[in-house]
Design a protein around this motif. Structure first.
Motif, PDB file in Angstrom:
ATOM      1  N   PHE A  64       0.816  -1.210   0.000  1.00 58.06           N
ATOM      2  CA  PHE A  64       0.000   0.000   0.000  1.00 58.06           C
ATOM      3  C   PHE A  64       0.856   1.269   0.000  1.00 58.06           C
ATOM      4  O   PHE A  64       0.334   2.360   0.205  1.00 58.06           O
ATOM      5  CB  PHE A  64      -0.946  -0.006   1.194  1.00 58.06           C
ATOM      6  N   SER A  65       2.143   1.102  -0.235  1.00 56.70           N
ATOM      7  CA  SER A  65       3.089   2.226  -0.309  1.00 56.70           C
ATOM      8  C   SER A  65       2.844   3.226   0.817  1.00 56.70           C
ATOM      9  O   SER A  65       2.726   4.432   0.579  1.00 56.70           O
ATOM     10  CB  SER A  65       3.004   2.916  -1.677  1.00 56.70           C
ATOM     11  N   LEU A  66       2.749   2.682   2.053  1.00 56.21           N
ATOM     12  CA  LEU A  66       2.530   3.541   3.207  1.00 56.21           C
ATOM     13  C   LEU A  66       3.768   4.407   3.448  1.00 56.21           C
ATOM     14  O   LEU A  66       4.899   3.906   3.465  1.00 56.21           O
ATOM     15  CB  LEU A  66       2.216   2.698   4.448  1.00 56.21           C
ATOM     16  N   ASN A  67       3.546   5.677   3.615  1.00 55.47           N
ATOM     17  CA  ASN A  67       4.633   6.641   3.777  1.00 55.47           C
ATOM     18  C   ASN A  67       5.108   6.640   5.230  1.00 55.47           C
ATOM     19  O   ASN A  67       4.449   7.194   6.110  1.00 55.47           O
ATOM     20  CB  ASN A  67       4.151   8.025   3.362  1.00 55.47           C
ATOM     21  N   ILE A  68       6.264   6.007   5.491  1.00 53.12           N
ATOM     22  CA  ILE A  68       6.810   5.942   6.844  1.00 53.12           C
ATOM     23  C   ILE A  68       7.488   7.273   7.160  1.00 53.12           C
ATOM     24  O   ILE A  68       8.514   7.621   6.575  1.00 53.12           O
ATOM     25  CB  ILE A  68       7.797   4.772   6.989  1.00 53.12           C
ATOM     26  N   GLN A  93       8.467   8.205  10.362  1.00 54.37           N
ATOM     27  CA  GLN A  93       9.483   7.956  11.378  1.00 54.37           C
ATOM     28  C   GLN A  93       9.563   6.456  11.636  1.00 54.37           C
ATOM     29  O   GLN A  93       8.577   5.732  11.465  1.00 54.37           O
ATOM     30  CB  GLN A  93       9.124   8.648  12.709  1.00 54.37           C
ATOM     31  N   GLY A  94      10.734   6.002  12.066  1.00 51.30           N
ATOM     32  CA  GLY A  94      10.855   4.631  12.517  1.00 51.30           C
ATOM     33  C   GLY A  94      11.437   3.684  11.493  1.00 51.30           C
ATOM     34  O   GLY A  94      11.969   4.086  10.446  1.00 51.30           O
ATOM     35  N   ALA A  95      11.298   2.369  11.807  1.00 48.55           N
ATOM     36  CA  ALA A  95      11.924   1.312  11.019  1.00 48.55           C
ATOM     37  C   ALA A  95      11.193   1.088   9.708  1.00 48.55           C
ATOM     38  O   ALA A  95       9.977   1.260   9.616  1.00 48.55           O
ATOM     39  CB  ALA A  95      11.947   0.013  11.833  1.00 48.55           C
ATOM     40  N   LYS A  96      11.943   0.681   8.682  1.00 47.86           N
ATOM     41  CA  LYS A  96      11.343   0.353   7.393  1.00 47.86           C
ATOM     42  C   LYS A  96      10.585  -0.970   7.456  1.00 47.86           C
ATOM     43  O   LYS A  96       9.684  -1.212   6.657  1.00 47.86           O
ATOM     44  CB  LYS A  96      12.428   0.287   6.319  1.00 47.86           C
ATOM     45  N   ASN A  97      10.979  -1.838   8.387  1.00 50.53           N
ATOM     46  CA  ASN A  97      10.280  -3.104   8.592  1.00 50.53           C
ATOM     47  C   ASN A  97       9.732  -3.110  10.015  1.00 50.53           C
ATOM     48  O   ASN A  97      10.282  -3.754  10.911  1.00 50.53           O
ATOM     49  CB  ASN A  97      11.222  -4.280   8.369  1.00 50.53           C
ATOM     50  N   PRO A  98       8.651  -2.381  10.267  1.00 48.32           N
ATOM     51  CA  PRO A  98       8.198  -2.161  11.654  1.00 48.32           C
ATOM     52  C   PRO A  98       7.546  -3.371  12.312  1.00 48.32           C
ATOM     53  O   PRO A  98       7.311  -3.343  13.517  1.00 48.32           O
ATOM     54  CB  PRO A  98       7.184  -1.026  11.499  1.00 48.32           C
ATOM     55  N   PHE A  99       7.223  -4.414  11.531  1.00 47.00           N
ATOM     56  CA  PHE A  99       6.549  -5.575  12.105  1.00 47.00           C
ATOM     57  C   PHE A  99       7.500  -6.752  12.346  1.00 47.00           C
ATOM     58  O   PHE A  99       7.071  -7.898  12.401  1.00 47.00           O
ATOM     59  CB  PHE A  99       5.403  -6.024  11.191  1.00 47.00           C
TER      60      PHE A  99
END
Length: 889
Positions: free
Chosen positions: A221-225, A227-233
């Protein structure tokens, strides 16, 4: 041939002379010969003059008179010379001249100009608002980079002979598609985390809506991160917040690494902050949770990992580039069927998976018999037509007033043509006037849009804006304005430029009367649209009221629901005792869904006389506790409610009338039913309660089970003797006492039930607004026409008054033509509106029948509005002193 009082030379001789003489000598020679012919006719006689005319022509047969001369080319001097012989109608100098004339005409006729500008402005504003709304709908989800390759996996199944479509799938479906089908680039299971849930940060409590979702969803879904980790899960005890949620909870603090407590039992680490999704996106959330976290939080989810019968989960997929979705559909359709091959009901159900593209999520969400039948797109198309109708109605005003005033401008056209203007130049002049009016109307329309947009957003529950800084937007506005100007001015330009200059200057043409029929046709078209909109709006409101007045089988007034938690369920008896002790509560019960909805349905029920095919019948399932019917305000038809006096009620079930009918039970009380490897005893029959998604759908068969371990809502019946506000103040501290980690959030059942009419009311409100504005624009044009007609017939009215005509006679004279046109419009609009609205009603199970009363009321209103609009000008003309109108005679 006898000479006439105005003798003419032989026509064939004149045509011959025109052909043989050079263009630069033609008019001079023809004029001289014609003048000589007239003198000879008077002194020598008509016949002799004809013979001498022919002799003169023979004498002119000389090559010197045939030679053409080259016309000097003045194109290079147009820009610096004010005396232009015949430039192109698109030449800058001519355009400047057109605009000057247009401004002068606007200033000279301020009343008609104001009517034209206001009518066009309102029409353009409505069309612009509808256009903004349509753009918001059709652009839904297009912000996703993978828009063209994203799909939701859906499931078709047959229950009780009907093919149904659902988004709920078995848990193992995601792994199956990921591991066995190379067509997919990414796969993400997801599951709504129920209703709003509690997020705790220190002593602060927040109620937010979130999703359990697979880790592939971030890139899918090309969520715009932000802040934080690119692989948050990566870690199961993680949480991803939207920037809006992070701002609400943490303010200016850095949220990354902070700990939030979910439902007062699970600590989660904030690993990323993503941009909030646009308001028109399908995927909406305040936070995201890792998919694997479910297994650690809920035992039933862990058990569902290998269960192909439990359809409680959802699935998004992304296809690889170049993959044909039709071929993928063929590959995956039997995935569920293959894993349930040994189930005897599988052949009856025939489960088939298929891909539903993101492009259709918003507007094509409805299915019937396993086929996509459209959805909200029908309303988008409907209001697209409405917007065009409104614009056409506004343009018709301009056309009518322009052609009605054609007699005033006939001499202008004649003089222009006499001095050499071409028709293309006249067309250019009139189109420039209409375009100028469209530009002025645009300025007013933009003001109307800016003022009304906040209200329009509230009405449509959107956050739409006008992108004034976007050059593309202004390009669209420019094209829209040019289109409106050309559409409005097209007919008047073609009509006025067609006048014969000789007839005009001789006074032999009555252009006002010549335009009567086209003008009448335009008025009929205009009012046909308006009357049809009136009929449609009334029928929509009748259908809405029909649904609201439908008997729903329970009492929604005074009923509230509170999302439960483990703390509330563990202390339910103590909570119940304290709530009843306040005197503000008369009863309460627990259920697995809010009072106005159902969240579960099941097949596989068996009863006496049931066939194997009956096991595929879907029953809506409500799980509850004691005092269910008392709290819901349901009158039991047969038997009783669940009671603490009967220990066997732990295996009790209530059936609604639709379920009794479907099972064919003549004496249902005491019947034994089998489901989920248990026996259930029917203890009561309740009426068909309306808890379907739409209040217009037929009520499905329903089973109400005594299952206190399967509930997550507490429903409270407020004492009718206590006002709701006082009752809330009394029960709030008690809920807070037993549920300290949650905000006290509650919903009134009547408010939630009203939401079932959301789309119908939206369509009704938009239709009413469009209808009122269409009538306003039509009446504006009618007012202008009536004003012009009264002005044109001022001397006739004066003569009639001198001869004894009363004010009522004169009013009737001026009103008669308009009333006739409106009656014709009603006769055309009524069958058209009946057909369209009858087709619209076909999509509803519970619907009204269109009665003749609607058409009678609309005809009466249309005539009343017409008479009120015309009467001012009619009375004004009738009261004018005939001495003033006839003094020039």
């Amino acid at each position: 041939m006898n000479p006439s009082s105005n003798p003419k030379p032989p026509r064939w001789a004149q045509r011959l002379l025109r052909r043989i003489t050079a263009p630069h000598l033609r008019e001079e020679i023809l004029g001289d010969l014609d003048e000589l012919f007239q003198k000879r006719s008077r002194y020598l006689g008509y016949q002799k003059a004809r013979l001498l005319y022919l002799l003169d022509i023979l004498l002119l047969l000389h090559p010197r008179l045939w030679r053409r001369e080259t016309v000097p080319d003045f194109k290079t001097s147009y820009s610096s010379c004010s005396d232009i012989s015949n430039p192109s109608f698109l030449h800058p100098t001519m355009i400047r001249n057109y605009l000057k004339l247009a401004f002068r005409n606007l200033a000279k006729h301020k009343g008609y100009s104001a009517i034209n500008i206001l009518g066009l402005a309102v029409g353009m504003a409505v069309a612009m608002l509808i256009g903004i709304w349509i753009d918001d709908e059709v652009s839904a989800n297009r912000h996703h980079q993978n828009y063209a390759t994203l799909y939701e996996v859906k499931l078709n199944q047959t229950f009780d002979g009907r093919r149904g479509t659902q988004s709920s799938l078995p848990f193992p479906t995601g792994d199956e598609l990921r591991n066995k089908f190379p067509d997919f680039k990414a796969v993400a299971m997801y599951n709504k985390s129920g209703t709003d849930r509690s997020l705790l940060f220190g002593n602060q409590k927040f109620s937010k809506q979130g999703l359990f979702i697979g880790e592939d969803a971030i890139d899918m879904f090309s969520l715009n991160i932000r802040q934080g980790a690119k692989n948050p899960f990566r870690e199961p005890y993680s949480i991803v917040l939207t920037d809006e949620t992070a701002q609400v909870i943490f303010g200016r603090q850095d949220p990354i690494g902070k700990t939030l407590r979910l439902d007062n039992k699970t600590d989660l680490n904030v690993t990323a902050v993503v941009a909030k999704q646009p308001a028109n996106a399908t995927l909406q959330f305040d936070y995201l949770l890792p998919w694997q976290l479910q297994e650690r939080m809920y035992g039933w989810v862990k058990n569902a990992k290998t269960d192909w019968r439990n359809n409680d989960f959802n699935l998004f997929v992304q296809l690889k580039d170049g993959i044909d979705p039709a071929q993928t559909n063929a590959k995956i359709k039997d995935v569920v069927l293959a894993h349930l091959a040994n189930d005897p009901t599988t052949k009856l159900v025939k489960p088939e998976l298929f891909l539903h593209p993101m492009a259709k999520w918003r507007l094509y969400s409805e299915f019937s018999e396993g086929k996509n039948t459209g959805g909200f797109i029908k309303y988008v198309r409907l209001f697209g037509v409405f917007g065009l109708f409104i614009l056409v109605i506004a343009c018709i005003n301009f056309m009518n007033l322009s052609t009605a005033r054609s007699e005033k401008r006939a001499k202008e056209v004649g003089v222009r043509k006499a001095v050499g203007s071409e028709r293309s130049q006249l067309i250019g002049q009139f189109l420039s006037e209409s375009t100028l009016i469209a530009v002025l109307a645009l300025v007013l329309a933009l003001g109307i849009v800016l003022i009304s947009l906040p209200y329009f957003n509230t009405l449509t529950e959107k956050t739409m804006t006008i992108e004034l800084g976007n050059p593309v937007y202004w390009g669209v506005i420019a094209l829209f304005t040019a289109f409106t100007g050309l559409l409005a001015g097209s007919y008047p330009a073609l009509y006025l430029s067609s006048f014969n200059p000789v007839k005009i200057l001789k006074g032999a043409i009555q252009v006002g009367k010549g335009a009567t029929l086209p003008r009448k046709i335009l008025v009929v078209v205009q009012f046909t649209f308006s009357v049809a909109l009136m009929i449609g709006t009334i029928i929509i409101y009748q259908q809405i009221q029909h649904g609201k007045n439908r008997p729903i089988g329970f009492t929604r007034q005074g009923l509230i629901s509170v999302n439960s938690s483990k703390d509330l369920l563990d202390h339910y008896e103590a909570l119940r005792v304290e709530l009843l002790a306040t005197g503000a509560v008369s009863s309460l019960c627990k259920t697995n869904a809010p009072p106005t909805q159902w969240w579960s349905s099941n097949s596989g029920w068996k009863w006496k006389g049931a066939s194997p095919k009956d096991e595929s019948v879907i029953f809506t399932t409500i799980a509850t506790s004691y005092e269910y019917t008392q709290t819901m305000g349901i009158k039991v038809k047969e038997g009783r409610d669940f009671s603490r006096d009967f220990s066997t009620d732990v295996n009790g079930v209530l059936l609604n009338e639709a379920a009794v009918k479907r099972m064919g039970l003549k004496h249902p009380i005491g019947e034994i039913l089998r489901w989920a490897n248990r026996e259930w005893t029917v203890v009561g029959v309740i009426p068909d309660i309306v808890i379907e998604k739409s209040a217009y759908n037929a009520v499905a068969p329903m089973t109400v089970l005594f299952a206190q371990d399967w509930v997550n809502f507490i429903n409270v019946r407020i004492n009718p003797a206590v006002s709701p506000s006082v009752a809330i103040d009394k029960i709030r501290p008690i809920f807070t006492k037993y549920n300290p980690a949650y905000p006290f959030d509650y919903q009134f059942a009547d408010t939630e039930y009203a939401k079932k009419f959301r789309y119908e009311e939206l369509i009704g409100n938009l239709s009413a607004i469009v209808c009122v504005l269409a009538i306003f624009i039509s009446c504006l044009g009618l007012f202008g026409l009536a004003s012009f007609m009264a002005e044109q017939r001022i001397k006739e009215i004066g003569i009639r008054k001198v001869l004894g005509a009363s004010v009522s006679n004169v009013c009737g004279l001026l009103s008669k033509d308009f009333v006739q046109l409106v009656i014709i419009s009603c006769l055309i609009a009524s069958p058209l509106a009946w057909y369209v609205m009858n087709q619209w009603l076909e999509s509803y199970t519970y619907k009204i029948s269109i009665g003749i009363g609607v058409f009678v009321v609309v005809v009466f209103l249309a005539l009343l509005i017409t008479l009120l609009t015309v009467s001012y000008q009619a009375i004004k003309a009738a009261l004018l002193n005939p001495v003033k109108s006839l003094k020039s005679e």
